[in-house]
Design an enzyme around this catalytic site. Structure first.
Site, short mmCIF file in Angstrom:
data_model
loop_
_atom_site.label_atom_id
_atom_site.label_comp_id
_atom_site.label_asym_id
_atom_site.label_seq_id
_atom_site.Cartn_x
_atom_site.Cartn_y
_atom_site.Cartn_z
N PRO A 1 0.84 -1.19 0.00
CG PRO A 1 -0.65 -1.54 1.74
CD PRO A 1 0.67 -2.01 1.22
CB ALA B 1 -0.40 7.51 0.98
CD GLN C 1 -1.53 -0.78 5.03
OE1 GLN C 1 -1.37 0.40 4.73
NE2 GLN C 1 -0.53 -1.64 5.18
CB CYS D 1 2.71 4.60 8.55
SG CYS D 1 2.78 6.28 7.89
CE LYS E 1 4.51 -3.26 3.69
NZ LYS E 1 5.32 -2.15 4.20
CG ASP F 1 16.66 -1.89 -0.09
OD1 ASP F 1 15.97 -0.85 -0.17
OD2 ASP F 1 17.68 -1.98 0.63
N GLY G 1 7.06 -2.28 -3.12
CA GLY G 1 6.52 -0.94 -3.06
C GLY G 1 7.13 -0.04 -4.12
#
Length: 414
Positions: free
Chosen positions: A41, A43, A108, A139, A181, A245, A267
């Site tokens: 996820p 934003a 999420q 986050c 997560k 990574d 991501g």
């Protein structure tokens, strides 16, 4: 999309180039994911438009290679706050929308109060908005952590366990799996991932994902894959996913080889490369083919992305404004003048976008190394913003207990 084979053959996990046994996929509750890959996820990025584009491009490439049955992973929505969802704010309801045929529908949630999280999960499953719920404890954004949320929250171990338990119980009657997560911890002196992973498993989650950085690192430095391996050793009854990574399919295979993790979460590696999931599906199927689009194909992907964004917002101008942040990612490594790049970053209509894309040297092939590697901002290590006295105890009490109740009021996600 142009599909080519790299110079060395790659199996599912061997960096020396010797093909190995293809992956058997990933199981999350009742859901069988053919390729053990999850879209992280992000934003402002992983909205329904981007998720659809990833599925379309991956599906087309895999169909050409006879790998359509492999599937291309699980695509998770942008984070939505539990409180906003319970209050049914327009933005939160937009964030949980899914496209036709999108399955499993994955949402999420961010939350700091067990009762509010429970109510949000119950709403999602009872009203049939989701087939999978992921809980955000990773986050690192200051406006989240300074109120004890996100990657700061697992430090309060009792609160973490209460939230996870509440979510799992709320989702259970509908048979919807809940996952977690998280990050390694607040900083190197305040690590939480092993305790949190065990607690999440005890409370019945279907999988745990670990980003191999602390909140203090943000996205700087290198992800610590050894921590993912440690978590895999500690959590043995459910899948453990690794994050951090992964810039290519080969990186994903190497993470699995090094850590023994059951799958990967991707991501920033897919920014400007929505076709990456085709590479990942091929790699985990033991195939060496990789997508290497020329500029004409990249331009077509940009155009399709913008069109989907305009449909998503119901507003062409909003869609065009949204695509602007993607332009540099799409064009990474290609020879495109600064003036044209600047014009693309100011586009306001699909017609204007078409005119600008026509000015590109569309005969350019995939540029290779210049287009590979890190994407998105890495930033630098920083002191984590936390409530006063947050690290003094792992028990939630006093002023911190009062403050954390406000943590959902001013974060992104509705």
């Amino acid at each position: 999309m142009t599909v080519t084979a790299p110079a060395r053959a790659v199996g599912t996990s061997n960096p020396a180039g010797h093909a190995t046994t293809p992956s058997t996929g990933l199981t999350i509750g009742p859901h069988r994911i053919g390729t053990p890959v999850v879209l992280a996820p992000m934003a402002g990025i992983t909205n329904v438009a981007f998720r659809q584009l990833c599925r379309e491009l991956a599906g087309a490439a895999l169909e050409r290679e006879g790998l359509a049955s492999a599937g291309a992973g699980l695509y998770v929505s942008e984070m939505v706050t539990s409180r906003a969802l319970v209050e049914r704010t327009p933005e939160s309801m937009r964030l949980i929308r899914h496209g036709a045929g999108e399955f499993p529908r994955s949402v999420q949630l961010y939350g700091v109060d067990p009762m509010t999280v429970s109510a949000a999960v119950r709403m999602l499953v009872e009203e049939d908005h989701a087939d999978h719920v992921d809980l955000n404890f990773g986050c690192p954004v200051p406006k989240v952590t300074r109120k004890g949320g996100g990657s700061a929250l697992p430090w309060k171990s009792g609160l973490f366990r209460d939230i996870v338990r509440a979510a799992v119980r709320a989702a259970a009657p509908a048979g919807v799996p809940v996952t977690v997560k998280m990050r390694k911890g607040v900083d190197d002196d305040h690590l939480t991932f092993l305790d949190a992973g065990r607690a999440a498993e005890d409370e019945g989650v279907a999988a745990v994902a670990l980003h191999g950085r602390t909140a203090a690192q943000h996205y700087s430095g290198a992800a610590d894959w050894t921590a993912i391996a440690e978590l895999k050793q500690a959590v043995t009854g459910i899948p453990v996913l690794g994050n951090g990574d992964i810039w290519s399919a080969d990186d994903a295979l190497e993470m699995v080889r090094q850590t023994g993790c059951d799958g990967v979460v991707v991501g920033r590696g897919c920014l400007g490369r929505p076709w990456l999931f085709a590479d990942l599906a091929a790699a985990f199927s033991g195939r060496s083919v990789r997508v290497r689009p020329g500029l004409a194909e990249v331009a077509a992907a940009m155009r399709r992305h913008t069109e989907l964004l305009a449909d998503h917002y119901g507003d062409e101008l909003k869609g065009c404004r949204d695509i602007r942040k993607h332009i540099a990612w799409y064009l990474k490594g290609f020879r495109v003048g600064q003036h044209l790049r600047a014009q693309l970053a100011l586009v306001e209509t699909l017609a204007a976008l078409d005119e600008l894309l026509a000015e590109l040297d569309l005969d350019q092939p995939w540029p290779g190394e210049p287009a590979e590697g890190q994407r998105g901002r890495a930033g630098s290590p920083q002191r984590v913003a936390l409530p006063e006295g947050w690290l003094d105890s792992r028990v939630l009490e006093g002023p911190a207990a009062r403050m954390i109740r406000e943590a959902e009021l001013s974060v992104s996600g509705g």
